[in-house]
Enzyme design. Structure first.
Site, PDB file in Angstrom:
ATOM      1  N   LYS A   1      19.451 -41.076  44.460  1.00 64.08           N
ATOM      2  CA  LYS A   1      19.887 -40.701  42.973  1.00 64.08           C
ATOM      3  C   LYS A   1      18.769 -41.102  42.061  1.00 64.08           C
ATOM      4  O   LYS A   1      18.861 -40.469  40.988  1.00 64.08           O
ATOM      5  CB  LYS A   1      21.125 -41.778  42.945  1.00 64.08           C
ATOM      6  CG  LYS A   1      21.910 -41.575  41.637  1.00 64.08           C
ATOM      7  CD  LYS A   1      23.040 -42.428  41.429  1.00 64.08           C
ATOM      8  CE  LYS A   1      23.650 -42.370  40.122  1.00 64.08           C
ATOM      9  NZ  LYS A   1      24.939 -43.098  39.592  1.00 64.08           N
TER      10      LYS A   1
ATOM     11  N   HIS B   1      29.099 -12.599  85.275  1.00 64.50           N
ATOM     12  CA  HIS B   1      29.782 -12.048  84.094  1.00 64.50           C
ATOM     13  C   HIS B   1      30.916 -13.016  83.709  1.00 64.50           C
ATOM     14  O   HIS B   1      32.124 -12.577  83.564  1.00 64.50           O
ATOM     15  CB  HIS B   1      30.012 -10.730  84.167  1.00 64.50           C
ATOM     16  CG  HIS B   1      29.119  -9.720  84.629  1.00 64.50           C
ATOM     17  ND1 HIS B   1      27.926  -9.522  83.968  1.00 64.50           N
ATOM     18  CD2 HIS B   1      28.942  -8.752  85.527  1.00 64.50           C
ATOM     19  CE1 HIS B   1      27.219  -8.779  84.121  1.00 64.50           C
ATOM     20  NE2 HIS B   1      27.635  -8.195  85.481  1.00 64.50           N
TER      21      HIS B   1
END
Length: 535
Positions: free
Chosen positions: A152, A290
């Site tokens: 900050k 698959h």
């Protein structure tokens, strides 16, 4: 009317800020002493905590303990160290304002120009398999507070949260100080660092409360980092990449021991293979093509090499479909199993570990990808699936560890309760069908699949497909269905082929017809009261 500290005329220029005092507190001590040497060599006062301070001091560099600054010793097993005005005043004072400078001086607080902090290893602790208080103690409080305060106040303080930034800071120290642009970039990284950290903590708490049966969260945050791009997605025209979820411990974290890069479809199939193999308690192998199994089996009783036995039995289910498949084993892959795979084209094999001799043999198969699961691998507790505009979240479909005890409560609706061997076959078939795309029908003998019907839009076609693939092996097999039979035509296909026992959820409005058919044909049938759709 704006207050005085928002009046631009009161701010003094502080582009380059010399570093005279640094607060250093790190969990990751990589390159720490290189940084400490540079700071000490430039006459920077190093203020530090606990093990960080001890490491720097033991290397021969002067360190001021945080307790000497705060006037209070560390307390509560180190939970409170830096949460003090003498620390945070020095971090948050905006020295562009004369009023802040004067207030610090009146309080006897000295400012910091550099904060070096990385946080407790929370995500690493979760990945290690730790739980409860061991994880909670890795939630950093003072560290994020320091980092956020310094970020900050980037106009005055540089904040570093990763060792990769040390060289730039060392260069800045030697050049006379950090620039405003550099401090702003470091602040951006610092806020991203604390945001990711808080996200990991929030995710852990969400998963813990989900595991305890608490309602699904109102807000869901998923953090993932890209591991690498993939050549393409399911098809060549689709972009793709593999991401690692924070706190993840699955297929995405597996180590590639051999072979070319995994494809999108490889990852999908490998994950499906793990799902099937690790449902089994005994040594087991699943072969996937698959995203559907073409063979699942556990080891034959008294097999000399259980995992090799499981593979042979799984492959025998559908050797044609196994060509180019993905294999998962839930035990260490042995040389014997590798020898059995010698002449079988396989895309991927994944397991917890591999015998060195097995890896030597696999090295001759250049196109085979060999993946080792992370040591902390475990099945997910929740399933997440993206849909357009959002996502779906559900409990993972898992079998209880005491599935045999659960099976004792299945409802016997036809025939006699079978012997131990046939009951084990029914349990095996029931567990296997969870890994098969709906509508799922699994035929099994001796705890190995012999025919699988999957992905059909009606259940009777799945029955026909399973019977067709089993051939003459269907005689005397047992069958499992992932959901109820809406009509008796599906069970009739199975019974006509020679199935002797069936396990299914039950719950159809025509259950009576299916039960009557089973009784007429002398076929044992159980209702589980629970289905296992897998879409």
């Amino acid at each position: 009317m704006a207050g005085p500290r928002h009046d631009p005329s009161l701010y003094r220029d502080r582009d380059v800020v010399p570093i005279r005092r640094a607060l250093v507190s790190v969990s990751d001590k990589a390159d720490l002493l290189t940084l400490a040497e540079a700071l000490a060599g430039a006459g920077v006062e190093i203020v530090s905590t606990g093990s960080t301070g001890a490491t720097i001091r033991d290397a021969g560099f002067a360190v001021t303990d945080v307790a000497a600054v705060t006037g209070v010793a560390e307390m509560l097993d180190g939970r409170v160290k830096t949460l003090h005005p003498n620390i945070h005043g020095g971090l948050l004072a905006d020295l562009r304002l004369q009023s802040h400078e004067e207030e610090l001086a009146s309080l006897g607080i000295e400012p910091f120009e550099l904060v070096v902090a990385n946080l407790y290893p929370f995500a690493e602790t979760v990945r290690s398999g730790a739980s409860g208080d061991d994880v909670v103690e890795q939630i950093d409080i003072g560290g994020p507070a320091m980092v956020r305060a310094a970020a900050k106040n980037f106009a005055n303080v540089a904040v570093v949260v990763e060792p990769e930034s040390y060289p730039a800071i060392i260069e800045a120290v030697q050049a006379g100080g950090t620039t405003l642009g550099q401090r702003k970039q470091l602040a951006a990284r610092a806020f991203a660092h604390t945001a990711n950290y808080d996200r990991a903590v929030a995710t852990w708490f969400a998963e813990e409360t989900l595991a305890e049966g608490v309602d699904l969260p109102q807000h869901l945050t998923i953090k993932a980092e890209r591991i690498q791009p993939l050549r393409y997605g399911e098809n060549a025209h689709q972009r793709a990449a593999i991401y690692s979820r924070v706190g993840g411990h699955g297929i995405a974290q597996a180590t590639t021991l051999q072979g070319k890069a995994m494809s999108y479809n490889n990852y999908v199939d490998a994950d499906a293979a793990l799902r099937a193999a690790f449902d089994m308690v005994l040594p087991a192998v699943a072969i996937i093509k698959h995203a559907n199994p073409c063979g699942i089996a556990v080891a034959a009783p008294n097999a000399l090499d259980p995992i090799a036995s499981a593979h042979v039995r799984a492959h025998a289910c559908d050797p044609l479909s196994a060509f180019g498949g993905v294999i998962a084993a839930n035990r260490t892959v042995t040389l014997k199993m590798a020898e059995n795979m010698r002449d079988i084209f396989t895309e991927v094999i994944i397991a917890p570990d591999f015998e060195p001799e097995a890896l030597e043999l696999f090295a001759l198969k250049k196109n085979l990808r060999v993946l080792q699961l992370p040591a902390d691998w475990q099945q997910e507790r929740m399933d997440v699936r993206l849909v357009s505009g959002g996502l779906l979240l559900q409990d993972a479909d898992r079998f209880p560890d005491d599935i045999e005890s659960v099976a004792n409560n299945w409802q016997l609706v036809s025939g006699e309760r079978p012997s131990g061997g046939e009951m084990q076959n029914l349990i095996f078939a029931w567990k296997s069908c969870r890994a098969v795309k709906s509508n799922a029908i699994v035929l099994a003998k001796d705890s190995a699949t012999v025919g699988i019907g999957m992905g059909q839009v009606n259940r009777v076609d799945s029955c026909k497909l399973a019977v067709e693939r089993a051939g003459d092996r269907v005689t005397g097999a047992v069958a499992a269905s992932d959901a109820f039979f809406p009509f008796s035509d599906g069970p009739q296909v199975l019974m006509d082929a020679g199935v002797t026992a069936i396990v299914q959820p039950g719950g159809s409005v025509r259950d009576d017809e299916t039960i009557e058919l089973a009784r007429e044909r002398g076929v044992t049938m159980f209702f589980t009261g629970e289905r296992h759709f897998f879409h």
